[in-house]
Structure formats: C-alpha cells, structure tokens
Design a protein around this motif. Structure first.
Motif, PDB file in Angstrom:
ATOM      1  N   ARG A 159       0.778  -1.213   0.034  1.00 50.27           N
ATOM      2  CA  ARG A 159      -0.182  -0.213   0.208  1.00 50.27           C
ATOM      3  C   ARG A 159       0.978   1.152  -0.100  1.00 50.27           C
ATOM      4  O   ARG A 159       0.632   2.347  -0.767  1.00 50.27           O
ATOM      5  CB  ARG A 159      -0.845  -0.082   1.216  1.00 50.27           C
ATOM      6  N   CYS A 160       1.897   1.425   0.778  1.00 47.84           N
ATOM      7  CA  CYS A 160       2.676   2.391   1.102  1.00 47.84           C
ATOM      8  C   CYS A 160       3.650   2.643  -0.154  1.00 47.84           C
ATOM      9  O   CYS A 160       3.765   3.891  -0.643  1.00 47.84           O
ATOM     10  CB  CYS A 160       3.500   2.452   2.213  1.00 47.84           C
ATOM     11  N   ALA A 164       0.212  -2.312  -4.757  1.00 49.02           N
ATOM     12  CA  ALA A 164      -0.896  -3.211  -4.750  1.00 49.02           C
ATOM     13  C   ALA A 164      -1.625  -3.643  -5.939  1.00 49.02           C
ATOM     14  O   ALA A 164      -2.128  -4.710  -6.401  1.00 49.02           O
ATOM     15  CB  ALA A 164      -2.106  -2.573  -3.833  1.00 49.02           C
ATOM     16  N   ARG A 175      -7.505  -7.064   1.543  1.00 48.86           N
ATOM     17  CA  ARG A 175      -8.116  -5.506   2.158  1.00 48.86           C
ATOM     18  C   ARG A 175      -9.336  -5.558   2.890  1.00 48.86           C
ATOM     19  O   ARG A 175      -9.262  -4.990   3.754  1.00 48.86           O
ATOM     20  CB  ARG A 175      -7.923  -4.536   0.879  1.00 48.86           C
TER      21      ARG A 175
END
Length: 211
Positions: A159-160, A164, A175
């Motif tokens: 995600r960061c 994804a 998720r």
C-alpha cells in the motif's frame, strides 16, 4: 519486517502483554551489548514470560501456539499450509525487504526489477491459493492467524509503495478483511506519544500474566 509480527499477533488475538520500545543507537557494538540483556541473539523481537526468554518471530509464534491454539488454524490442512506460508515469509522475499523498507508513510515505488517481479508474482500466487483453498477472507480460512501476522507488514508495504495494483485479485480480497485488524493494530502503534518516522523497534514483549 518480522520484528513487529509477534506484537501484531498478540494484539489482534487479544493475548495480554506489555511492551518495551528502544531506539536504535549509532554504536552497534554498544547496541548489541545492551540488547543482550533481554535477547540472547541481541536482536528483536524477544518474548519474556516468567523466567523464560524466547527470541525470533517464528519461535515466538510457536511458543504462543502451545498456550493459545488460535495462533494457528484448527483445521490440520490449513494449519500445515499456514505454517509453510509463515516460514516462507520469515526466510524469504529478500528483494522486497531490501527495496521496500518498512514504513507507515506513502513512499516512492521501487525500481521494477526481475527479482521484484518474481517476488510479487509469488505473493500473488500464495495469497490466491490460501484464499481459494480455505475459503475465507484470511490467508488460511475465516480467522486471523500467525500466517496473517507474518504477511500483514507486506500488505502495508504494498500500500505505501504503490505496489498493490501489481497483484491480481488477492490484495483486494485481503484488504476487505485481513487488512482491517492489521490496520487497527497499526493505528494503535501510531497512537500519541509515538513517532512512526523515528527508528523505534519493538524489543521485548512481556506477558501480563503467565501464558
């Protein structure tokens, strides 16, 4: 990646514990000297329970499982698969570990190398296998277990670092369910008084009661 795994596992499964946080220090020789006071390997994490000290994330997970069966799935096939998946994360994915340092902040995507492509493809295959084979929103069925704890930091990294979208289907399903307890626990880790940008690492877990 794996230093916070026991912390997350115990948080999500509501296993009571107290924690000790220590900053990295520049003098690594002195750091090792200090850390040997609570960890025989001078590394983290370490779990203290009474007069016993258990170190290494996978060893801690197995130690907890002897006292808390929910650490692993109850179904034998799911349990065996979950143990294999956790061990693979524990010892593998060296490229992802190297190019995507753990962070809770948005970060620049890494260079798209063949090694990274292979590891993302393996993650996708592994997660889809668990989701399809065991029919739950978690990796090995319907409940959060140690395998999910080992891969939760990966979900955050994807995600960061904006990775994804490189996975087919698995990350969307994870998720919805898998990510929720991990994020909730992470938000607790970022509560007032902590600074996620500082180099702080979980050093020692101490149970609040005999486990």
């Amino acid at each position: 990646m794996v230093a916070a795994v026991p912390w997350l596992l115990m948080k999500v499964l509501r296993i009571p514990f107290a924690e000790a946080l220590h900053h990295f220090i520049g003098d690594k020789t002195e750091q090792r000297r200090q850390w040997r006071a609570f960890s025989p390997s001078a590394q983290v994490p370490a779990l203290a329970n009474g007069g016993e000290t258990v170190w290494d994330s996978l060893a801690i997970a197995e130690y907890l499982a002897e006292r808390h069966p929910q650490v692993w799935p109850q179904d034998a096939a799911a349990r065996a698969w979950a143990r294999c998946a956790a061990a693979e994360m524990h010892s593998g994915f060296p490229v992802l570990r190297t190019v995507c340092n753990f962070t809770l902040q948005a970060a620049e995507p890494p260079c798209d190398t063949l090694g990274l492509q292979r590891e993302l493809a393996r993650l996708d295959a592994l997660w889809n296998e668990g989701l399809e084979r065991f029919g739950g929103g978690f990796l090995a069925g319907g409940g959060f277990c140690a395998a999910d704890a080992f891969y939760a930091p990966v979900v955050l990294r994807l995600r960061c670092y904006g990775l994804a979208g490189r996975l087919n289907g698995a990350v969307r399903a994870i998720r919805r369910t898998h990510f929720r307890p991990a994020r909730a626990a992470t938000m607790d880790f970022r509560r007032p008084g902590r600074n996620p940008k500082r180099k702080i690492r979980l050093i020692c877990l101490k149970t609040k009661e005999a486990i």
